[in-house]
Structures are given as structure tokens and as C-alpha cells.
Scaffold this active site. Structure first.
Site, short mmCIF file in Angstrom:
data_model
loop_
_atom_site.label_atom_id
_atom_site.label_comp_id
_atom_site.label_asym_id
_atom_site.label_seq_id
_atom_site.Cartn_x
_atom_site.Cartn_y
_atom_site.Cartn_z
N HIS A 1 -17.16 -47.82 3.14
CA HIS A 1 -16.07 -47.02 3.58
C HIS A 1 -15.42 -46.92 2.10
CE1 HIS A 1 -13.16 -44.84 5.33
NE2 HIS A 1 -12.04 -45.52 5.02
N CYS B 1 0.92 -1.20 -0.09
CA CYS B 1 -0.07 -0.12 -0.10
C CYS B 1 0.96 1.24 0.02
CB CYS B 1 -0.88 0.05 1.20
SG CYS B 1 -1.77 1.32 1.41
N CYS C 1 -15.25 -39.71 3.70
CA CYS C 1 -14.57 -40.45 3.23
C CYS C 1 -14.56 -40.40 1.29
CB CYS C 1 -14.26 -41.88 3.41
SG CYS C 1 -15.96 -42.85 3.48
N HIS D 1 -7.13 -4.74 2.67
CA HIS D 1 -6.59 -3.83 3.36
C HIS D 1 -7.15 -2.37 2.52
CE1 HIS D 1 -3.70 -1.01 5.06
NE2 HIS D 1 -3.50 -0.55 3.97
#
Length: 484
Positions: A438, A70, A141, A87
């Protein structure tokens, strides 16, 4: 413009902007070492010593990520994570400076060197860069195994690790930005498992049908993830050697479509006049029927056409991936109940339909349809399907079909096109039943190094472990585009 400069820019300038710019010029070290910063400090006013030691993003601490400063208050913020944007918005400091950014593209000289020096630096077998477990956040999973496959996709990895993404979305809402950060995490060298909570949140936000902690289908997650990534890749366009946007069947040049999109050709042939109606549709994956499903599986005799495809053995009697592809691309008689209006006969006639590959994707994903859902039946099909490490797709592309119809096609090793050859790099498996199961995955780390990924746990695997697995999703990458 007047000699005094643009009046609109002058309105944004603060009184001490020249001093601030001088300080930045003296102290701004892009990505130098501690010794470089020390030499810079010695050259400058002692009161700016703390600043020279902290030429990093004041919000996240990064010294890369396209660092900007800046001009109103000498604030450093990274561009990649939009901290310099935050910012400017919060402080209303609208002037900043940063190094001009351009993505890396190899020069003609570099391309020539690569052609004459095909060998790459050898990676030792005990290298763990790129290997990282993922914490299960509650029946996630299905997501973890797909993330492992995507982060080990060679060309996708090269794209994200070279900072090619140009975001055009609001901060913290872009799934491509999160994937970019995920690649950085995977290839950072850290060994502890990563917690993909931001990724899960974005998936829930942009694919609401996957929200919640119930177990989801890994294939459904893959398609949803590719769809969201495709929609968020608006600024990421790739071009051919002539500088034109690359073309593909989806009419999109984003990295997702460049890698995953293929073209599926459908030929419908009238049984009366033999006229052919052809359509081409984009696809991200190919779903293949399996023996044992309620859909009649076309009987395939091993080597029935007098050839051997992809070196697969039928001695054990097991169904092969090639068998499934043969069935997928076979002519199918649509029957009297599905007559179509022929453009040649101008009447409704029976016809046959055949699917072939008009355009092969860089990554070919095969979905073995193991979950059967119907009004009367809900079950998992556990039929073993043999799949090869190397796959040649030449017999299944549209040009091969046309050559066979003209009596010109003979499948020999000499005529197989190297552009159509693929290497296996990831396999997703499902253990258990339809109601309780799974997901795990096997991923290829190097050319011949395989690992099993079970959420947070990564273990070494053998090629036999990979090829003996049941297989649910199979990922293949074009060989000539791999850089291992």
C-alpha cells in the site's frame, strides 16, 4: 473591406444581433456582487431582469472561467471548460463576445515591491486549504500518493492556480486540463474527499500500460504522468526576461520540463589517452541503488573526503541519501568487456564513466530502488536510508567535479551556492511486500507543517514521522523559488 463591413462576418449575423449585443452590454456583469447586479437591473428594462441575475455559464454555473456570451441567442458559456465552444457547435451560432484574456505577469513595480517586502501573509497552522483526501477507486493508492505530491509542488501549484494553461487539444481529452481542475478542487476549501475518476480515465486512455485495477508502481505512474502532461502542454510555453523561450536539456519550454527536467552529464574517459567524451541527457528523476540489492554497493566511508555533506550524521551507521548520491556520481571502471572506441586513439580501449548533474531541475525527485526484479530474484529492499529536510546538491554538479580536477575545489559553507539548495516537500512510502502493499505519502502544507495522506484520510504528522519513514520517492524543491 467595404463601408458595409466584411461580407463574411455579415453572413454569420442574425437579424437581431444589435439588440442582443445591447442587452449583453447592459446586463453583462463579469464577476460582480449581488448588489452590483441589483444596481445593473434597476438601470435596465425590467424584461431583462432574469438575465442580469444569471450572468453565469448556463451549463456549469460558473461566473468566472473566462465567461463569454453568444450574440445570436444571449447564451452565456465559460471558455475554460469550452462550454461556449459546445454551444457554438451545437446551435451553429458562430458569433460571441468575451473579455480579452491575458495571463497575469507581475509588472516591474510589483516585482520591486515583492523584493522590498519579502514577508508573505501568515497562514495559521489550522488552515486546511490545499488539504484534501482522495478516494481509492480500486488499488489506486499508487496514483493518489503521486497526485498529492504534484498538487503540493510549489511552482506547479502557482502555475495552475493562476490559470496559465492554454489548451490546444480536444475537449475532455487533455490531462493538463484535468490537473488544472484538480488544483481548483484541492484549493477550493472543501473538506470532503475528492473522487479522481476523470483523472484515472485519462491516465488509462493515454498510458494504457497502467490501465486496469491491478496495483501499479507509484514511480512508474509518476514518469507516465509527467510524460503525458509534457505531451499535452503544447500551448504552455514560458519565456525568460528577454521574451525568449526558456531553454532546458529537453528542448521544451512547457511547465513540466521547466520544473522537473534536469541535465545529466556522462563523461567517458579513455584509460590510454585520457580523452573525454561527454554527453548530456535530460532526466525527470534520479534512481539510486541501495545497500542490500544484488548490485554491489560501493563502500562509502563517512566523511572519507574530509568533509561533511548536508549535515547528515553517520553515527548510527545508517546509509544516507548523500551516500547514495556519492555512489551515483562516482567514477566507474567499465572493464575489458565493455570497451568503447576512443575518438582520440581511434581504437577500442577500456574506459571509466562518471555521471554528474549538468543542470539541476527545480524539483529534484529521487527514486530509491526498493523493488528488485531479475531472472532469479523478485523482492523488496527495506534498507533504511536517512534523508535530510534540506539538501545541497553542489558536490554532485559537473562544475564541482571540474573544479576538483583542477585542484581548486574546497567544500566550505561559504562557497556553497544557494541556487543548489533544496527543501523536502513530499515523501512517498510503500508498506508491505512486493506482491501485496500500500502506498501513502507525507506532504508539506506550509513551511514546517506536515501531513500524512492515506487515500481519503489526512492526518497531522511530525517531522520525525517523515524522517523516520522508509522512503521510496523523495521530492525536493529549490529553496530560492519557493513562496510559502
Amino acid at each position: 473591406m467595404s463601408p458595409a463591413g466584411c461580407s463574411h462576418v455579415n453572413a454569420y449575423k442574425v437579424d437581431n444581433w444589435r439588440q442582443n449585443l445591447r442587452v449583453i452590454y447592459q446586463c453583462f456583469v463579469w464577476s460582480g456582487s449581488a448588489e452590483t447586479r441589483r444596481r445593473k437591473v434597476l438601470q435596465n428594462d425590467v424584461r431583462w431582469t432574469p438575465l442580469a441575475k444569471s450572468c453565469i455559464c448556463h451549463m456549469c454555473g460558473a461566473h468566472l472561467n473566462r465567461l463569454h456570451s453568444c450574440l445570436s441567442c444571449v447564451f452565456f458559456g465559460c471558455f475554460t471548460k469550452k462550454h461556449i465552444h459546445e454551444h457554438a457547435k451545437n446551435k451553429r451560432h458562430n458569433l460571441g463576445v468575451g473579455e480579452k484574456y491575458s495571463t497575469w505577469e507581475p509588472t516591474k513595480r510589483e516585482l520591486e515591491l515583492l523584493r522590498h517586502n519579502p514577508k508573505r501573509r501568515k497562514i495559521t497552522t489550522n488552515c486546511t486549504i490545499g488539504l484534501r483526501g482522495l478516494i481509492n477507486l480500486g488499488n489506486t493508492c499508487f496514483m493518489n500518493c503521486i497526485v498529492q505530491a504534484l498538487t503540493h509542488t510549489p511552482l506547479l501549484r502557482d502555475f495552475f492556480l493562476s490559470d496559465r494553461h492554454k489548451c490546444e487539444m480536444q475537449s475532455n481529452s487533455c490531462l493538463v486540463c484535468e490537473m488544472s481542475q484538480l488544483f481548483q478542487e484541492f484549493y477550493s476549501g472543501h473538506r470532503w474527499p475528492h473522487i479522481p475518476f476523470r483523472l484515472l480515465h485519462l491516465v488509462w486512455t493515454h498510458a494504457r500500460h497502467l490501465a486496469g485495477y491491478e496495483q501499479q508502481d507509484a514511480h512508474e505512474f509518476l514518469i507516465a504522468a509527467l510524460d503525458v502532461l509534457h505531451r499535452h502542454c503544447k500551448g504552455d510555453t514560458t519565456r525568460d526576461d528577454n521574451g525568449k523561450k526558456a531553454n532546458n536539456p529537453n528542448h521544451c519550454s512547457c511547465i513540466i520540463d521547466q520544473i522537473f527536467t534536469g541535465g545529466l552529464q556522462s563523461d567517458v574517459t579513455c584509460q590510454v589517452c585520457h580523452g573525454v567524451s561527454t554527453t548530456i541527457d535530460p532526466f525527470w528523476d534520479i534512481s539510486l541503488d541501495l545497500p542490500g540489492s544484488s548490485t554491489p554497493f560501493w563502500p562509502l566511508s563517512p566523511g572519507g573526503d574530509g568533509s561533511t555533506v548536508n549535515g547528515e550524521s553517520h553515527l548510527s551507521g545508517a546509509t544516507t541519501l548523500t551516500d547514495c548520491l556519492r555512489r551515483f556520481t562516482r567514477p566507474e571502471h567499465l572493464g575489458s568487456s565493455a570497451k568503447i572506441k576512443c575518438g582520440g586513439c581511434h581504437s577500442y580501449q577500456e574506459s571509466t564513466k562518471q555521471l554528474t548533474m549538468k543542470k539541476l531541475p527545480i524539483v529534484a525527485c529521487f527514486h530509491l530502488k526498493r523493488f528488485e526484479h531479475s531472472a532469479k530474484l523478485r523482492r523488496k529492499i527495506t534498507t533504511y536510508v536517512s534523508f535530510p529536510l534540506e539538501l545541497d546538491m553542489t558536490p554532485f554538479i559537473a562544475s564541482s567535479k571540474e573544479s576538483r580536477m583542477n585542484g581548486q575545489y574546497q567544500q566550505t559553507v561559504e562557497v556553497l551556492n544557494n541556487d543548489n539548495k533544496y527543501s523536502l516537500f513530499a515523501v512517498v512510502n510503500h508498506q508491505g511486500t512486493l506482491e501485496s502493499g500500500h502506498y501513502t505519502s507525507f506532504i508539506r502544507q506550509h513551511k514546517d507543517q506536515w501531513f500524512k495522506c492515506d487515500d481519503a484520510i489526512i492526518t497531522k504528522a511530525s517531522i520525525k514521522d517523515v524522517l523516520d519513514s522508509e522512503g521510496y520517492l523523495l521530492f525536493y524543491h529549490k529553496q530560492f523559488l519557493e513562496y510559502e
